[in-house]
Motif scaffolding. Structure first.
Motif, PDB file in Angstrom:
ATOM      1  N   ASN A  23      22.656  39.791  34.491  1.00 40.33           N
ATOM      2  CA  ASN A  23      23.257  40.710  33.528  1.00 40.33           C
ATOM      3  C   ASN A  23      24.750  40.860  33.815  1.00 40.33           C
ATOM      4  N   GLU A  24      25.499  41.283  32.813  1.00 40.22           N
ATOM      5  CA  GLU A  24      26.916  41.501  33.044  1.00 40.22           C
ATOM      6  C   GLU A  24      27.107  42.567  34.111  1.00 40.22           C
ATOM      7  N   ALA A  25      28.011  42.295  35.047  1.00 38.31           N
ATOM      8  CA  ALA A  25      28.227  43.202  36.166  1.00 38.31           C
ATOM      9  C   ALA A  25      29.019  44.431  35.743  1.00 38.31           C
ATOM     10  N   LEU A  26      28.728  45.525  36.392  1.00 40.55           N
ATOM     11  CA  LEU A  26      29.494  46.747  36.205  1.00 40.55           C
ATOM     12  C   LEU A  26      30.792  46.648  36.997  1.00 40.55           C
ATOM     13  N   PRO A  27      31.762  47.491  36.715  1.00 46.45           N
ATOM     14  CA  PRO A  27      32.962  47.537  37.551  1.00 46.45           C
ATOM     15  C   PRO A  27      32.594  47.891  38.990  1.00 46.45           C
ATOM     16  N   HIS A  28      33.284  47.272  39.931  1.00 43.51           N
ATOM     17  CA  HIS A  28      33.001  47.525  41.342  1.00 43.51           C
ATOM     18  C   HIS A  28      33.382  48.943  41.732  1.00 43.51           C
ATOM     19  N   THR A  29      32.518  49.569  42.534  1.00 50.33           N
ATOM     20  CA  THR A  29      32.829  50.861  43.139  1.00 50.33           C
ATOM     21  C   THR A  29      32.732  50.710  44.650  1.00 50.33           C
ATOM     22  N   GLY A  30      33.505  51.471  45.363  1.00 51.27           N
ATOM     23  CA  GLY A  30      33.550  51.347  46.817  1.00 51.27           C
ATOM     24  C   GLY A  30      32.203  51.568  47.478  1.00 51.27           C
ATOM     25  N   GLY A  31      31.983  50.849  48.591  1.00 47.44           N
ATOM     26  CA  GLY A  31      30.788  51.062  49.393  1.00 47.44           C
ATOM     27  C   GLY A  31      29.610  50.186  49.036  1.00 47.44           C
ATOM     28  N   VAL A  32      29.718  49.397  47.982  1.00 50.51           N
ATOM     29  CA  VAL A  32      28.633  48.493  47.606  1.00 50.51           C
ATOM     30  C   VAL A  32      29.188  47.088  47.403  1.00 50.51           C
ATOM     31  N   LEU A  33      28.378  46.092  47.733  1.00 51.19           N
ATOM     32  CA  LEU A  33      28.804  44.700  47.593  1.00 51.19           C
ATOM     33  C   LEU A  33      28.294  44.161  46.260  1.00 51.19           C
ATOM     34  N   SER A  34      28.727  44.790  45.195  1.00 49.81           N
ATOM     35  CA  SER A  34      28.317  44.366  43.859  1.00 49.81           C
ATOM     36  C   SER A  34      29.370  44.819  42.865  1.00 49.81           C
ATOM     37  N   GLY A  35      29.225  44.336  41.642  1.00 47.54           N
ATOM     38  CA  GLY A  35      30.186  44.662  40.607  1.00 47.54           C
ATOM     39  C   GLY A  35      31.368  43.716  40.641  1.00 47.54           C
ATOM     40  N   VAL A  36      32.250  43.882  39.672  1.00 46.38           N
ATOM     41  CA  VAL A  36      33.418  43.019  39.562  1.00 46.38           C
ATOM     42  C   VAL A  36      34.687  43.821  39.817  1.00 46.38           C
ATOM     43  N   ALA A  37      35.544  43.289  40.662  1.00 47.54           N
ATOM     44  CA  ALA A  37      36.805  43.961  40.993  1.00 47.54           C
ATOM     45  C   ALA A  37      37.757  43.910  39.800  1.00 47.54           C
ATOM     46  N   PRO A  38      38.510  44.975  39.557  1.00 42.12           N
ATOM     47  CA  PRO A  38      39.430  44.979  38.425  1.00 42.12           C
ATOM     48  C   PRO A  38      40.484  43.875  38.507  1.00 42.12           C
ATOM     49  N   TYR A  39      40.923  43.540  39.722  1.00 42.45           N
ATOM     50  CA  TYR A  39      41.938  42.495  39.832  1.00 42.45           C
ATOM     51  C   TYR A  39      41.404  41.120  39.444  1.00 42.45           C
ATOM     52  N   ALA A  40      40.081  40.948  39.478  1.00 41.29           N
ATOM     53  CA  ALA A  40      39.493  39.658  39.116  1.00 41.29           C
ATOM     54  C   ALA A  40      39.406  39.462  37.607  1.00 41.29           C
ATOM     55  N   GLN A  41      39.693  40.507  36.845  1.00 35.12           N
ATOM     56  CA  GLN A  41      39.701  40.391  35.387  1.00 35.12           C
ATOM     57  C   GLN A  41      41.031  40.840  34.789  1.00 35.12           C
ATOM     58  N   ASP A  42      42.066  40.839  35.615  1.00 34.35           N
ATOM     59  CA  ASP A  42      43.388  41.262  35.176  1.00 34.35           C
ATOM     60  C   ASP A  42      44.075  40.140  34.399  1.00 34.35           C
ATOM     61  N   PRO A  43      44.427  40.376  33.146  1.00 32.76           N
ATOM     62  CA  PRO A  43      45.012  39.303  32.322  1.00 32.76           C
ATOM     63  C   PRO A  43      46.316  38.740  32.875  1.00 32.76           C
ATOM     64  N   GLU A  44      47.144  39.589  33.470  1.00 32.40           N
ATOM     65  CA  GLU A  44      48.410  39.106  34.008  1.00 32.40           C
ATOM     66  C   GLU A  44      48.183  38.182  35.201  1.00 32.40           C
ATOM     67  N   SER A  45      47.265  38.546  36.079  1.00 31.83           N
ATOM     68  CA  SER A  45      46.943  37.682  37.214  1.00 31.83           C
ATOM     69  C   SER A  45      46.319  36.376  36.744  1.00 31.83           C
ATOM     70  N   ALA A  46      45.489  36.464  35.719  1.00 29.02           N
ATOM     71  CA  ALA A  46      44.851  35.261  35.185  1.00 29.02           C
ATOM     72  C   ALA A  46      45.897  34.301  34.626  1.00 29.02           C
ATOM     73  N   ALA A  47      46.882  34.842  33.920  1.00 31.44           N
ATOM     74  CA  ALA A  47      47.945  33.996  33.371  1.00 31.44           C
ATOM     75  C   ALA A  47      48.786  33.391  34.483  1.00 31.44           C
ATOM     76  N   GLN A  48      49.048  34.171  35.528  1.00 33.69           N
ATOM     77  CA  GLN A  48      49.831  33.663  36.650  1.00 33.69           C
ATOM     78  C   GLN A  48      49.081  32.561  37.384  1.00 33.69           C
ATOM     79  N   LEU A  49      47.776  32.742  37.570  1.00 37.85           N
ATOM     80  CA  LEU A  49      46.964  31.723  38.238  1.00 37.85           C
ATOM     81  C   LEU A  49      47.000  30.419  37.457  1.00 37.85           C
ATOM     82  N   TRP A  50      46.880  30.509  36.148  1.00 33.97           N
ATOM     83  CA  TRP A  50      46.899  29.300  35.308  1.00 33.97           C
ATOM     84  C   TRP A  50      48.227  28.571  35.475  1.00 33.97           C
ATOM     85  N   LYS A  51      49.330  29.331  35.446  1.00 33.18           N
ATOM     86  CA  LYS A  51      50.663  28.752  35.585  1.00 33.18           C
ATOM     87  C   LYS A  51      50.819  28.090  36.949  1.00 33.18           C
ATOM     88  N   VAL A  52      50.415  28.779  38.002  1.00 34.56           N
ATOM     89  CA  VAL A  52      50.505  28.236  39.364  1.00 34.56           C
ATOM     90  C   VAL A  52      49.664  26.963  39.476  1.00 34.56           C
TER      91      VAL A  52
END
Length: 309
Positions: free
Chosen positions: A273-302
């Motif tokens: 199932n689609e993961a919920l946003p990550h919250t502290g203390g659990v090893l689950s969910g997706v970190a906000p930085y992993a879905q950040d559009p600016e970081s994604a664009a920078q990664l593509w460029k790099v």
């Protein structure tokens, strides 16, 4: 949030029950071991023509022969692919002919000692991201021909950290094998975020997933002491929730086949199932930085600059 009715116990074969992939062509990187084998098994069971892309051709041939017998599908083939070698990736791309409906970027390395490719790149990032970036973009015209899905096998290890663009390859900071693995898995998710923006009108989608904790040869670079340290860091409940390879491949098959993802990119799934946003203390969910559009664009460029696109 996308929910499917499947969960932790679901297997890959459960997901493809009643799914018809006849006439569809798929490539599974790392399809000769671990959850890759179960991914190929499920796709072949559903009728797809599957290419196992593997470093070890002999191992790939053994798996292909075994799965041909088990599934009755005679359209399982093997091609050599070493994701750490850009020449190997480009050779694979050159030999591919015709449409491609499903690319499963499944292969990877984990927690390796500091190793550099001939280009000077850190091995985990070079393999887990750069290799799949070159492969995916190299196959783009085949993927675009009839619309396709790209599935990136990421990990909850992405929670260990963001991509450190200032020093991706550990040239100026102390190497940490787990942080290096984590940033490569974050890159797997970010790849899909930017692909969704760039390819929205091309009919090609890309999403990522966490397969679960599974005992496979992905852990081959860890000593017995290091594996024990991982166990000590996890509580008893976490240890009980280790998946079989069949269960680990289930989320891959969900991302590859569910109609609920039609036209969508940049999502991250876990336990089918689609993961919920990550919250502290659990090893689950997706970190906000992993879905950040600016970081994604920078990664593509790099990535484009490093790989010469």
């Amino acid at each position: 949030m996308i929910t499917t009715g499947y969960g932790f116990e679901t297997t890959a074969l459960d997901v493809v029950e009643g799914v018809d992939l006849s006439g569809r062509r798929a490539v599974v990187t790392g399809g000769a071991s671990g959850i890759g084998v179960e991914t190929v098994r499920a796709l072949a069971t559903a009728g797809a023509e599957v290419t196992i892309a593997a470093r070890d051709i002999d191992a790939g041939q053994r798996v292909a022969s075994s799965l041909t017998t088990a599934t009755g599908n005679k359209k399982i083939s093997v091609a050599r692919l070493d994701l750490a070698s850009q020449e190997s990736v480009k050779a694979f791309v050159r030999t591919w002919d015709g449409p491609l409906h499903l690319l499963v970027n499944n292969a990877g390395v984990m927690a390796t000692p500091l190793t550099r490719t001939p280009e000077g790149w850190e091995l985990q990032f070079a393999t887990n991201h750069f290799g799949h970036f070159t492969l995916t973009l190299g196959l783009f015209n085949s993927l675009r021909a009839e619309g396709a899905r790209v599935v990136n096998v990421s990990s909850s290890a992405h929670l260990m950290g963001d991509v450190v663009f200032e020093d991706i390859h550990y040239e100026h900071r102390e190497y940490d094998r787990w942080q290096a693995y984590g940033q490569s898995k974050t890159a797997n998710i970010l790849f899909g975020v930017e692909a969704g923006r760039r390819w929205a009108s091309e009919g090609v989608t890309m999403n990522a997933l966490m397969p679960g904790s599974i005992a496979t040869n992905l852990q081959r670079h860890l000593t017995a002491e290091q594996l024990q340290e991982i166990i000590r860091r996890n509580d008893a409940e976490t240890r009980r929730r280790v998946k079989t390879p069949e269960q680990g491949a289930a989320t891959t098959l969900v991302v590859a086949t569910t109609p609920l993802l039609e036209g969508l990119s940049g999502k991250y799934f876990e336990d089918c199932n689609e993961a919920l946003p990550h919250t502290g203390g659990v090893l689950s969910g997706v970190a906000p930085y992993a879905q950040d559009p600016e970081s994604a664009a920078q990664l593509w460029k790099v990535s484009e600059e490093a790989l010469g696109f």
